[in-house]
Design a protein around this motif. Structure first.
Motif, PDB file in Angstrom:
ATOM      1  N   LEU A 113      36.457  56.224  -8.579  1.00 55.25           N
ATOM      2  CA  LEU A 113      37.123  54.936  -8.796  1.00 55.25           C
ATOM      3  C   LEU A 113      36.339  54.090  -9.796  1.00 55.25           C
ATOM      4  O   LEU A 113      36.932  53.431 -10.664  1.00 55.25           O
ATOM      5  CB  LEU A 113      37.272  54.193  -7.464  1.00 55.25           C
ATOM      6  CG  LEU A 113      38.376  54.761  -6.564  1.00 55.25           C
ATOM      7  CD1 LEU A 113      38.389  54.057  -5.221  1.00 55.25           C
ATOM      8  CD2 LEU A 113      39.737  54.628  -7.248  1.00 55.25           C
ATOM      9  N   VAL A 114      35.013  54.124  -9.686  1.00 51.68           N
ATOM     10  CA  VAL A 114      34.184  53.364 -10.618  1.00 51.68           C
ATOM     11  C   VAL A 114      34.411  53.858 -12.032  1.00 51.68           C
ATOM     12  O   VAL A 114      34.611  53.069 -12.973  1.00 51.68           O
ATOM     13  CB  VAL A 114      32.691  53.478 -10.222  1.00 51.68           C
ATOM     14  CG1 VAL A 114      31.797  52.968 -11.356  1.00 51.68           C
ATOM     15  CG2 VAL A 114      32.427  52.715  -8.943  1.00 51.68           C
ATOM     16  N   LEU A 115      34.452  55.191 -12.215  1.00 53.40           N
ATOM     17  CA  LEU A 115      34.696  55.770 -13.539  1.00 53.40           C
ATOM     18  C   LEU A 115      36.046  55.310 -14.074  1.00 53.40           C
ATOM     19  O   LEU A 115      36.186  54.958 -15.250  1.00 53.40           O
ATOM     20  CB  LEU A 115      34.657  57.294 -13.455  1.00 53.40           C
ATOM     21  CG  LEU A 115      33.268  57.932 -13.532  1.00 53.40           C
ATOM     22  CD1 LEU A 115      33.368  59.439 -13.439  1.00 53.40           C
ATOM     23  CD2 LEU A 115      32.576  57.528 -14.831  1.00 53.40           C
ATOM     24  N   GLU A 116      37.045  55.325 -13.176  1.00 57.04           N
ATOM     25  CA  GLU A 116      38.390  54.865 -13.547  1.00 57.04           C
ATOM     26  C   GLU A 116      38.322  53.450 -14.108  1.00 57.04           C
ATOM     27  O   GLU A 116      38.865  53.159 -15.177  1.00 57.04           O
ATOM     28  CB  GLU A 116      39.302  54.856 -12.318  1.00 57.04           C
ATOM     29  CG  GLU A 116      39.785  56.218 -11.910  1.00 57.04           C
ATOM     30  CD  GLU A 116      40.994  56.659 -12.708  1.00 57.04           C
ATOM     31  OE1 GLU A 116      41.762  55.782 -13.120  1.00 57.04           O
ATOM     32  OE2 GLU A 116      41.148  57.864 -12.929  1.00 57.04           O
ATOM     33  N   ALA A 117      37.640  52.570 -13.352  1.00 52.99           N
ATOM     34  CA  ALA A 117      37.564  51.160 -13.728  1.00 52.99           C
ATOM     35  C   ALA A 117      36.880  51.005 -15.076  1.00 52.99           C
ATOM     36  O   ALA A 117      37.280  50.180 -15.903  1.00 52.99           O
ATOM     37  CB  ALA A 117      36.819  50.383 -12.646  1.00 52.99           C
ATOM     38  N   VAL A 118      35.856  51.824 -15.305  1.00 55.05           N
ATOM     39  CA  VAL A 118      35.108  51.727 -16.555  1.00 55.05           C
ATOM     40  C   VAL A 118      35.989  52.100 -17.739  1.00 55.05           C
ATOM     41  O   VAL A 118      35.999  51.433 -18.766  1.00 55.05           O
ATOM     42  CB  VAL A 118      33.858  52.628 -16.498  1.00 55.05           C
ATOM     43  CG1 VAL A 118      33.229  52.762 -17.890  1.00 55.05           C
ATOM     44  CG2 VAL A 118      32.840  52.047 -15.523  1.00 55.05           C
ATOM     45  N   PHE A 119      36.747  53.202 -17.562  1.00 59.39           N
ATOM     46  CA  PHE A 119      37.528  53.698 -18.695  1.00 59.39           C
ATOM     47  C   PHE A 119      38.891  53.029 -18.843  1.00 59.39           C
ATOM     48  O   PHE A 119      39.596  53.271 -19.804  1.00 59.39           O
ATOM     49  CB  PHE A 119      37.714  55.214 -18.586  1.00 59.39           C
ATOM     50  CG  PHE A 119      36.455  55.960 -18.901  1.00 59.39           C
ATOM     51  CD1 PHE A 119      35.944  55.946 -20.196  1.00 59.39           C
ATOM     52  CD2 PHE A 119      35.771  56.653 -17.919  1.00 59.39           C
ATOM     53  CE1 PHE A 119      34.783  56.619 -20.495  1.00 59.39           C
ATOM     54  CE2 PHE A 119      34.612  57.322 -18.222  1.00 59.39           C
ATOM     55  CZ  PHE A 119      34.104  57.312 -19.515  1.00 59.39           C
ATOM     56  N   ARG A 120      39.250  52.207 -17.867  1.00 55.40           N
ATOM     57  CA  ARG A 120      40.578  51.582 -17.902  1.00 55.40           C
ATOM     58  C   ARG A 120      40.773  50.775 -19.178  1.00 55.40           C
ATOM     59  O   ARG A 120      41.795  50.877 -19.840  1.00 55.40           O
ATOM     60  CB  ARG A 120      40.756  50.680 -16.680  1.00 55.40           C
ATOM     61  CG  ARG A 120      41.931  49.728 -16.782  1.00 55.40           C
ATOM     62  CD  ARG A 120      42.631  49.567 -15.466  1.00 55.40           C
ATOM     63  NE  ARG A 120      43.036  50.819 -14.883  1.00 55.40           N
ATOM     64  CZ  ARG A 120      43.516  50.925 -13.643  1.00 55.40           C
ATOM     65  NH1 ARG A 120      43.579  49.870 -12.871  1.00 55.40           N
ATOM     66  NH2 ARG A 120      43.892  52.082 -13.165  1.00 55.40           N
ATOM     67  N   SER A 121      39.733  49.979 -19.535  1.00 53.75           N
ATOM     68  CA  SER A 121      39.856  49.091 -20.689  1.00 53.75           C
ATOM     69  C   SER A 121      39.989  49.881 -21.993  1.00 53.75           C
ATOM     70  O   SER A 121      40.564  49.399 -22.960  1.00 53.75           O
ATOM     71  CB  SER A 121      38.636  48.170 -20.753  1.00 53.75           C
ATOM     72  OG  SER A 121      37.461  48.969 -20.726  1.00 53.75           O
ATOM     73  N   GLU A 122      39.455  51.106 -22.021  1.00 48.22           N
ATOM     74  CA  GLU A 122      39.462  51.870 -23.265  1.00 48.22           C
ATOM     75  C   GLU A 122      40.824  52.505 -23.547  1.00 48.22           C
ATOM     76  O   GLU A 122      41.092  52.932 -24.669  1.00 48.22           O
ATOM     77  CB  GLU A 122      38.404  52.979 -23.203  1.00 48.22           C
ATOM     78  CG  GLU A 122      37.085  52.488 -22.655  1.00 48.22           C
ATOM     79  CD  GLU A 122      35.935  52.719 -23.611  1.00 48.22           C
ATOM     80  OE1 GLU A 122      36.035  53.655 -24.408  1.00 48.22           O
ATOM     81  OE2 GLU A 122      34.968  51.944 -23.561  1.00 48.22           O
ATOM     82  N   ASN A 123      41.630  52.646 -22.506  1.00 48.39           N
ATOM     83  CA  ASN A 123      42.977  53.205 -22.672  1.00 48.39           C
ATOM     84  C   ASN A 123      42.983  54.598 -23.290  1.00 48.39           C
ATOM     85  O   ASN A 123      43.834  54.939 -24.095  1.00 48.39           O
ATOM     86  CB  ASN A 123      43.843  52.263 -23.537  1.00 48.39           C
ATOM     87  CG  ASN A 123      44.660  51.368 -22.621  1.00 48.39           C
ATOM     88  OD1 ASN A 123      44.998  51.786 -21.511  1.00 48.39           O
ATOM     89  ND2 ASN A 123      44.957  50.178 -23.076  1.00 48.39           N
ATOM     90  N   LEU A 124      41.964  55.390 -22.934  1.00 48.62           N
ATOM     91  CA  LEU A 124      41.855  56.732 -23.511  1.00 48.62           C
ATOM     92  C   LEU A 124      42.856  57.681 -22.867  1.00 48.62           C
ATOM     93  O   LEU A 124      43.439  58.525 -23.513  1.00 48.62           O
ATOM     94  CB  LEU A 124      40.436  57.268 -23.317  1.00 48.62           C
ATOM     95  CG  LEU A 124      39.394  56.747 -24.318  1.00 48.62           C
ATOM     96  CD1 LEU A 124      38.026  57.295 -23.976  1.00 48.62           C
ATOM     97  CD2 LEU A 124      39.783  57.135 -25.733  1.00 48.62           C
ATOM     98  N   PHE A 125      43.007  57.564 -21.590  1.00 49.86           N
ATOM     99  CA  PHE A 125      43.931  58.455 -20.885  1.00 49.86           C
ATOM    100  C   PHE A 125      44.587  57.678 -19.754  1.00 49.86           C
ATOM    101  O   PHE A 125      44.104  56.628 -19.349  1.00 49.86           O
ATOM    102  CB  PHE A 125      43.188  59.681 -20.343  1.00 49.86           C
ATOM    103  CG  PHE A 125      41.795  59.377 -19.875  1.00 49.86           C
ATOM    104  CD1 PHE A 125      41.581  58.701 -18.686  1.00 49.86           C
ATOM    105  CD2 PHE A 125      40.691  59.748 -20.654  1.00 49.86           C
ATOM    106  CE1 PHE A 125      40.306  58.433 -18.270  1.00 49.86           C
ATOM    107  CE2 PHE A 125      39.410  59.465 -20.225  1.00 49.86           C
ATOM    108  CZ  PHE A 125      39.208  58.812 -19.027  1.00 49.86           C
ATOM    109  N   PRO A 126      45.724  58.193 -19.280  1.00 52.17           N
ATOM    110  CA  PRO A 126      46.436  57.465 -18.216  1.00 52.17           C
ATOM    111  C   PRO A 126      45.563  57.303 -16.980  1.00 52.17           C
ATOM    112  O   PRO A 126      44.733  58.158 -16.673  1.00 52.17           O
ATOM    113  CB  PRO A 126      47.655  58.353 -17.939  1.00 52.17           C
ATOM    114  CG  PRO A 126      47.314  59.690 -18.527  1.00 52.17           C
ATOM    115  CD  PRO A 126      46.421  59.411 -19.684  1.00 52.17           C
ATOM    116  N   SER A 127      45.741  56.201 -16.282  1.00 49.12           N
ATOM    117  CA  SER A 127      44.920  55.941 -15.104  1.00 49.12           C
ATOM    118  C   SER A 127      45.239  56.970 -14.021  1.00 49.12           C
ATOM    119  O   SER A 127      46.366  57.472 -13.920  1.00 49.12           O
ATOM    120  CB  SER A 127      45.186  54.522 -14.588  1.00 49.12           C
ATOM    121  OG  SER A 127      46.554  54.390 -14.305  1.00 49.12           O
TER     122      SER A 127
END
Lengths: 521, 168
Positions: free
Chosen positions: B43-57
């Motif tokens: 979940l932490v990784l998800e939150a980190v990468f969310r702003s980058e919009n690299l891949f779907p959540s």
């Protein structure tokens, strides 16, 4: 009758010398570093003297506060300056008493007495530095107490002042003369001296300002040397390489001989009514006694090269152990003909032609060979892709070698069981043999990995006090039968009766009864 | 060839006693507890990468959650089924392991001492772990988890009765 005594006063001298030795390093460090400017040598001397004085003081106080009491049922040692520790060891728990004399104590006629309880190295009770006579007397006393307890549970009546030398005369079982020692040393070829040199270099690095790990420095030096060598022409270069190799061999051999001679000088194994006694050592003289009935298993080892010349070593597995090793070496370098009588004296039978050896399962062999080959083949794939052409042949060759080695190793992976003992042998260029008494095993485990389960073989682990015993690649049906047989022997005798003289009739009765049942099913 | 078939002693593979049913529940809770840090990490990784919009959540947390659920639902029961014991007249047999099976027999005559342990989780489920200590280096302690509390104590008394007085 209990008597409270102190350790030998001369022991303080050794403690003091030890602390002096410790004081040298910080003093030297101060002298070489720049602390204190011009007065630093004085400062270094002061620090050294202070450290030595403190060390001597503590050593003296420690001696003052350490007493040992030889009681009715146990030996107690009280020690400690600020936090006092009192440890008591009952006589019946003492496996053996070993005397060790390092160079310095030996010059002063002192020994370190260690009471081995099987609790494992650091937890053993040790009295550092008694006089040699006192050590011998203590050992004799412990043994007499033990004998008393084993014979009749009456209060100890024997006087401790009985002449100790009387019981010590035993039959000499094995000794090594100088020639044997040197031969042994040559087989102990070792390049450990280079590791020591490396360590010393690093130390040098810390103390002096020469940066040993400075690559440029070495590179420059090498280039200088290299250009000198290069001017000599190809023959001289080959000669230099050969000379280097010979030098390496020579250094390795000399290291081996020196190490062996210092460790095993005057090696003597004697057998008396009370057990085996081993004495060895040039500078550090050790004297260990092993009661024969405490020997749990035998280990016969050998080496890559010495095996071809028929040399083997024999070790006793017992609860008391040599440093870091799981067995007491009783014959480090002997022929099988010399080992046989020692094994017989310890109550073991060496395997002979009548021993029904069972090979490990051929499936086990095939799987091991496949596994190793696959590892190398997998390594070959990236090599073939990335490395220059031809390099991929190396892992391919290794894969073939691995298969060959596994098939060869299978020849030595054998196990056997007879009415009193279990045997296992493994190892590929230097086969080892282990022999244990069925009666003295503690548990049996059949372990199988996923492949082993699919292919129907198992590893049988036998619980052995003071060592490990495993048979690999045993077909599962055989493993189960083996377990049943071993368990039948174990359950027939309780742990507390293990040390008693073997109840021959009862045991063989149980055996034959079991076999009858066993084959009736 | 000396691969001669050896006659099988009777009753070697049958009559394995199953452990207390609560043991599988305890295992399940344990697996869940182990899975939690991994889920949190995902979940932490998800939150980190969310702003980058690299891949779907949900690309990271989803699979982790699925694996964790599969493990929690499936593994405890298989592990429970793989374990078992057999109390003989003079020996205890302990079988364990899913992939790497180990089948250990300890004769009572070689038991040095016996422990009955209960962790907080085991206390909650009313089960206990019985541990037999032997003098051998291999299998110095053989533990049998997941026994009913009462049963574990009874077994301890039973085994202790077999150890003769002299060894105490």
């Amino acid at each position: 009758m209990s008597e409270t005594r102190r350790t030998a006063p001369l022991g303080v001298v050794i403690g003091a010398l030890g602390s002096l030795q410790n004081a040298v390093v910080p003093a030297a460090a101060i002298a070489f570093s720049g602390v204190g400017g011009s007065g630093r040598y004085l400062l270094a001397l002061g620090v050294g003297i202070a450290a030595a004085l403190i060390g001597i003081g503590f050593s003296y106080l420690g001696w003052l506060r350490t007493t040992y009491t030889i009681g009715e049922a146990d030996i107690r040692v009280d020690s400690g300056l600020f936090s006092r520790a009192a440890r008591s060891v009952p006589y019946e728990r003492i496996q053996d008493v070993s005397l060790e004399a390092q160079l310095l104590p030996r010059l002063l006629g002192l020994v370190a007495v260690k009471f081995e309880t099987g609790a494992g190295g650091a937890d053993d009770l040790a009295l550092t530095y008694l006089t040699a006579e006192e050590g011998e007397r203590l050992r004799q006393l412990v043994r007499e107490r033990r004998e008393d307890e084993e014979a009749v549970p009456s209060p100890a009546g024997t006087d401790a002042a009985a002449p100790p030398a009387a019981a010590e005369s035993g039959e000499l079982m094995f000794a090594m003369d100088t020639r044997r020692l040197v031969t042994f040393g040559l087989f102990e070829f070792s390049l450990a001296v280079f590791a020591v040199l490396g360590g010393a270099l690093q130390y040098l690095d810390n103390v002096t300002s020469i940066d040993v790990w400075n690559v440029d420095l070495w590179y420059a030096w090498l280039k200088e040397q290299g250009s000198t060598v290069a001017t000599l022409g190809p023959y001289a270069q080959a000669l230099a390489a050969a000379a280097g190799l010979v030098g390496l061999l020579l250094i390795g051999s000399i290291t081996g001989v020196v190490r062996t001679v210092t460790r095993d000088w005057g090696f003597a194994l004697t057998r008396s009514a009370r057990g085996f006694r081993r004495q060895r050592g040039l500078f550090t003289r050790t004297d260990v006694v092993m009661p024969a009935h405490r020997v749990q298993a035998l280990e016969i080892g050998t080496g890559l090269l010495r095996y071809r010349f028929g040399w083997h070593s024999l070790g006793f597995v017992s609860l008391a152990q040599d440093d870091k090793q799981q067995s007491h070496v009783v014959a480090p370098f002997a022929t099988m003909a010399e080992i046989a009588p020692i094994a017989a004296a310890a109550g073991f039978r060496l395997p002979d032609e009548t021993t029904a050896w069972h090979r490990a399962s051929t499936r086990h062999r095939t799987d091991l060979a496949l596994r190793d080959a696959v590892i190398f083949l997998l390594a070959a794939i990236p090599t073939a892709i990335f490395a220059p052409a031809g390099f991929a042949l190396i892992p391919l060759g290794l894969a073939v070698l691995a298969v060959g080695a596994n098939i060869y190793a299978w020849k030595f992976r054998r196990h056997a069981i007879d009415d009193g003992q279990v045997y296992a042998s493994h190892g590929f260029l230097s086969p080892r043999q282990e022999i244990a008494t069925r009666l003295k095993l503690h548990s049996v485990e059949i372990a199988q990995g996923p492949i082993a389960r699919m292919r129907g073989y198992a590893t049988v682990h036998l619980g052995l006090a003071g060592g490990s015993f495993a048979m690999h690649g045993v077909p599962i049906a055989q493993a189960r039968a083996l377990r049943a047989q071993v368990l039948e022997t174990i359950t027939a005798t309780d742990f507390s009766r293990l040390d008693a003289p073997p109840p021959g009739q009862a045991l063989s009765g149980a055996q034959s009864g079991f076999s009858a049942n066993f084959f009736a099913t | 060839m000396d691969q001669t078939p050896v006659p099988q002693p009777p009753g070697d593979d049958d009559a394995l006693t199953k452990l207390h049913p609560n043991y599988s529940h305890a295992l399940r809770v344990q697996t869940t507890l182990t899975a939690i840090p991994f889920l949190v990490g995902a979940l932490v990784l998800e939150a980190v990468f969310r702003s980058e919009n690299l891949f779907p959540s949900g690309v990271i947390a989803g699979p982790v959650l699925l694996i964790a659920l599969a493990l929690i639902i499936r593994i405890p029961q298989t592990r429970f089924n793989a374990r078992g014991y057999q109390m003989g007249a003079d020996r205890l047999r302990v079988v364990r392991g899913l992939m790497f099976r180990a089948d250990t027999v300890v004769p009572f005559g070689r038991v040095q001492h016996i422990d009955v342990n209960q962790g907080p989780l085991e206390r909650f489920f009313g089960i206990a772990t019985l541990t037999l200590h032997t003098a051998g280096n291999h299998n110095a302690s053989v533990s049998l988890p997941g026994l009913g509390e009462e049963l574990a104590r009874d077994m301890r008394e039973d085994i202790r009765g077999h150890i003769r007085r002299e060894t105490l």
